[in-house]
Design a protein around this motif. Structure first.
Motif, PDB file in Angstrom:
ATOM      1  N   GLU A 277      12.879 -27.614 -35.693  1.00 45.33           N
ATOM      2  CA  GLU A 277      13.469 -28.699 -34.899  1.00 45.33           C
ATOM      3  C   GLU A 277      14.587 -29.402 -35.656  1.00 45.33           C
ATOM      4  OE1 GLU A 277      10.486 -30.530 -31.614  1.00 45.33           O
ATOM      5  OE2 GLU A 277      10.091 -31.143 -33.674  1.00 45.33           O
ATOM      6  N   LEU A 278      14.351 -29.703 -36.916  1.00 43.32           N
ATOM      7  CA  LEU A 278      15.358 -30.426 -37.689  1.00 43.32           C
ATOM      8  C   LEU A 278      16.586 -29.567 -37.949  1.00 43.32           C
ATOM      9  CD1 LEU A 278      16.371 -32.859 -39.156  1.00 43.32           C
ATOM     10  CD2 LEU A 278      14.976 -32.244 -41.146  1.00 43.32           C
ATOM     11  N   LYS A 279      16.407 -28.290 -38.254  1.00 42.36           N
ATOM     12  CA  LYS A 279      17.566 -27.443 -38.512  1.00 42.36           C
ATOM     13  C   LYS A 279      18.388 -27.270 -37.234  1.00 42.36           C
ATOM     14  CE  LYS A 279      16.908 -22.934 -39.054  1.00 42.36           C
ATOM     15  NZ  LYS A 279      16.392 -21.653 -39.588  1.00 42.36           N
ATOM     16  N   THR A 280      17.711 -27.221 -36.085  1.00 39.69           N
ATOM     17  CA  THR A 280      18.429 -27.133 -34.818  1.00 39.69           C
ATOM     18  C   THR A 280      19.241 -28.399 -34.573  1.00 39.69           C
ATOM     19  OG1 THR A 280      16.692 -25.703 -33.897  1.00 39.69           O
ATOM     20  CG2 THR A 280      18.173 -26.791 -32.328  1.00 39.69           C
ATOM     21  N   ALA A 281      18.647 -29.554 -34.868  1.00 37.21           N
ATOM     22  CA  ALA A 281      19.345 -30.827 -34.677  1.00 37.21           C
ATOM     23  C   ALA A 281      20.565 -30.940 -35.586  1.00 37.21           C
ATOM     24  CB  ALA A 281      18.387 -31.984 -34.948  1.00 37.21           C
ATOM     25  N   ILE A 282      20.434 -30.487 -36.840  1.00 35.30           N
ATOM     26  CA  ILE A 282      21.559 -30.569 -37.785  1.00 35.30           C
ATOM     27  C   ILE A 282      22.705 -29.670 -37.349  1.00 35.30           C
ATOM     28  CG2 ILE A 282      22.275 -30.032 -40.151  1.00 35.30           C
ATOM     29  CD1 ILE A 282      19.500 -30.961 -41.074  1.00 35.30           C
ATOM     30  N   ILE A 283      22.388 -28.444 -36.936  1.00 36.67           N
ATOM     31  CA  ILE A 283      23.435 -27.516 -36.487  1.00 36.67           C
ATOM     32  C   ILE A 283      24.098 -28.031 -35.219  1.00 36.67           C
ATOM     33  CG2 ILE A 283      23.807 -25.240 -35.473  1.00 36.67           C
ATOM     34  CD1 ILE A 283      23.757 -25.137 -38.464  1.00 36.67           C
ATOM     35  N   GLU A 284      23.294 -28.544 -34.272  1.00 42.13           N
ATOM     36  CA  GLU A 284      23.845 -29.095 -33.036  1.00 42.13           C
ATOM     37  C   GLU A 284      24.829 -30.217 -33.351  1.00 42.13           C
ATOM     38  OE1 GLU A 284      22.087 -30.850 -28.832  1.00 42.13           O
ATOM     39  OE2 GLU A 284      21.238 -31.585 -30.714  1.00 42.13           O
ATOM     40  N   TYR A 285      24.463 -31.096 -34.283  1.00 40.82           N
ATOM     41  CA  TYR A 285      25.340 -32.213 -34.655  1.00 40.82           C
ATOM     42  C   TYR A 285      26.617 -31.706 -35.329  1.00 40.82           C
ATOM     43  CZ  TYR A 285      27.196 -35.553 -38.011  1.00 40.82           C
ATOM     44  OH  TYR A 285      28.038 -36.297 -38.793  1.00 40.82           O
ATOM     45  N   LEU A 286      26.491 -30.792 -36.290  1.00 34.03           N
ATOM     46  CA  LEU A 286      27.662 -30.316 -37.021  1.00 34.03           C
ATOM     47  C   LEU A 286      28.635 -29.566 -36.123  1.00 34.03           C
ATOM     48  CD1 LEU A 286      26.004 -29.124 -40.360  1.00 34.03           C
ATOM     49  CD2 LEU A 286      27.443 -31.143 -40.010  1.00 34.03           C
ATOM     50  N   MET A 287      28.114 -28.871 -35.113  1.00 40.81           N
ATOM     51  CA  MET A 287      28.983 -28.142 -34.191  1.00 40.81           C
ATOM     52  C   MET A 287      29.743 -29.091 -33.275  1.00 40.81           C
ATOM     53  SD  MET A 287      26.626 -24.853 -33.158  1.00 40.81           S
ATOM     54  CE  MET A 287      27.877 -24.206 -32.047  1.00 40.81           C
ATOM     55  N   MET A 288      29.224 -30.302 -33.086  1.00 39.82           N
ATOM     56  CA  MET A 288      29.856 -31.256 -32.176  1.00 39.82           C
ATOM     57  C   MET A 288      30.866 -32.166 -32.873  1.00 39.82           C
ATOM     58  SD  MET A 288      28.668 -30.740 -29.114  1.00 39.82           S
ATOM     59  CE  MET A 288      29.015 -32.285 -28.258  1.00 39.82           C
ATOM     60  N   ARG A 289      30.744 -32.327 -34.187  1.00 37.91           N
ATOM     61  CA  ARG A 289      31.623 -33.273 -34.881  1.00 37.91           C
ATOM     62  C   ARG A 289      32.929 -32.589 -35.279  1.00 37.91           C
ATOM     63  NH1 ARG A 289      29.585 -34.451 -41.121  1.00 37.91           N
ATOM     64  NH2 ARG A 289      30.487 -32.568 -42.044  1.00 37.91           N
ATOM     65  N   SER A 290      33.969 -33.410 -35.399  1.00 35.24           N
ATOM     66  CA  SER A 290      35.253 -32.907 -35.875  1.00 35.24           C
ATOM     67  C   SER A 290      35.200 -32.809 -37.391  1.00 35.24           C
ATOM     68  CB  SER A 290      36.382 -33.842 -35.459  1.00 35.24           C
ATOM     69  OG  SER A 290      36.443 -33.957 -34.053  1.00 35.24           O
TER      70      SER A 290
END
Length: 449
Positions: A277-290
């Motif tokens: 769950e946490l690794k998914t959340a981190i990747i989701e966030y990094l893919m969305m940020r500039s």
């Protein structure tokens, strides 16, 4: 309660004090507290801290004299437990001055739990000095009281703090608007790290695995964007995060001044597993940020969590900005926690959810037979992940850094991270079911037992 001088005791009474040496050290027994404090000052300890320690010891000295005219070198386990009960039942308040609604004001904070632990820690240190350094007492009578304190109050959180069920926490995570918010809250919930430790995280400290022993291609692409190489602590540990050891705010690291200090107690830092769950959340966030536009490619470490700058770039997330984002200690009661009605300006501490609450949530729910979750980890594993000084074994001495980890395993066992940290963590950490599908989890490494 005033201090009682050791001059109240006769030479014969001093000779009768507990001793393990063949020679009665009358001179030391005449002024053991003064001797202990003098050594602290000789070690260049901060004067204000030494004064606090002396004040604590004088209070205890006076209590023993009031109790039954007992010399400090003759104190027993039972008498220190009684002193702990005295502190627990007494009204111990500290009055502080702080801004409130734009004006200076005072308020009282009950220090019954925190100060009690600090006083007992000082007593352990003092009696270690008399036992191990000077050899004039046979054992450390303060150990039992501190051990009992720690068993009951490992996290030192208010006993009437509101409890949030697992499904309630999932509803809150589902309600959050952005991948940034979910990644922040899940990081705190899943690891129990301090906020400052989270803000100081860099990309090089995080290893997101592909589920088969390598680095996830999306995360590898992000690392390559900035020429970032993984730190040695996590390079061979997919799905893990390294937390820096302690440093003060305004410390310069690779040309960057850190505005938030790190309080982790482990000299070498800590490596914490990351679940699916946490690794998914981190990747989701990094893919969305500039990408952080304001960075020096060869000097500055690339932060994991960032905030926008006035020039359109991104920079390291700060303590004030994260509080503003979530409405923690915010006067206008805005932010996610306030909007969700978990934080109200002016409400009692136990009725509010602060950002620090999530550290308590992790600790309470991961302990055996605590909280609202049935899974659990050994106390030593929790202490390692939280980065705590011992709160379940005997601590309080600069000469003895025994920790809860050594209560769980021997010192050398902690080198086997896969067996003694990763496996109990991944097999027991709670799941909120935030995502319908998560990135593949790195299974606990196969190890020889």
């Amino acid at each position: 309660m005033s201090s009682i001088s050791d001059a109240q005791f006769s030479e014969a009474e001093k000779k009768e004090a507990d001793t393990t040496s063949s020679v009665d050290e009358i001179e030391l027994k005449s002024a053991p507290i003064e001797s202990f404090i003098s050594e602290k000052r000789a070690q260049n300890k901060q004067n204000s801290f030494v004064q606090i320690q002396e004040s604590r010891l004088r209070e205890f000295e006076a209590f023993l004299y009031w109790l039954d005219k007992i010399h400090v070198c003759s104190a027993s386990d039972a008498q220190i437990v009684e002193f702990n009960d005295f502190l627990k039942n007494g009204d111990r308040y500290l009055t502080i001055t702080e801004p409130h609604n734009g004006s200076e004001g005072t308020r009282e904070i009950n220090l019954s739990d925190v100060s009690r632990h600090q006083i007992l820690t000082t007593l352990v240190d003092f009696y270690n000095y008399l036992q191990m350094d000077k050899g004039i007492i046979s054992n450390n009578p303060a150990q039992q009281a501190l051990r009992g304190f720690s068993d009951d109050e490992f996290d030192l959180s208010p006993p009437d703090r509101m409890r949030i069920e697992m499904d309630e926490m999932r509803e809150f995570l589902d309600w959050l608007d952005t991948p940034f918010e979910r990644a922040i809250i899940l990081s705190l919930l899943k690891t129990g790290v301090r906020i400052g430790e989270l803000l100081n995280e860099d990309l090089q400290c995080v290893h997101i695995g592909d589920g088969s022993g390598g680095t996830h291609p999306v995360y590898q692409h992000i690392l390559d964007q900035y020429d970032v190489s993984l730190r040695s602590e996590v390079r061979d540990k997919p799905d893990s995060v390294y937390i820096y050891s302690a440093f003060n705010e305004e410390t310069v690291i690779d040309g960057e001044e850190r505005k938030q200090g790190n309080k982790r107690k482990d000299d070498d830092g800590s490596v914490i597993p990351i679940d699916d769950e946490l690794k998914t959340a981190i990747i989701e966030y990094l893919m969305m940020r500039s990408p952080p536009l304001e960075h020096k490619r060869t000097k500055t470490r690339i932060p994991l969590f960032t905030k926008p700058t006035s020039s359109g770039g991104l920079e390291r997330l700060t303590y004030s900005s994260i509080r503003s984002q979530f409405g923690d200690h915010n006067t206008d009661s805005s932010g996610a926690l306030a909007e969700y009605d978990w934080y109200k300006q002016g409400a009692d501490t136990e009725d509010n959810v602060f950002m620090h609450y999530f550290r308590h949530y992790f600790t309470d729910n991961m302990k055996h037979n605590h909280g609202v979750y049935r899974g659990w980890m050994p106390t030593g594993v929790i202490a390692y992940i939280r980065g705590d000084v011992d709160k379940s074994a005997v601590v309080g001495s600069e000469r003895s850094e025994s920790t809860a980890r050594e209560n769980t395993y021997s010192h050398s066992d902690w080198r086997n991270w896969a067996l003694n940290v990763e496996a109990p963590y991944l097999n027991n950490i709670y799941k909120f079911g935030v995502y319908d599908e998560t990135l593949p989890r790195q299974p606990p490494q196969e190890v020889q037992i």
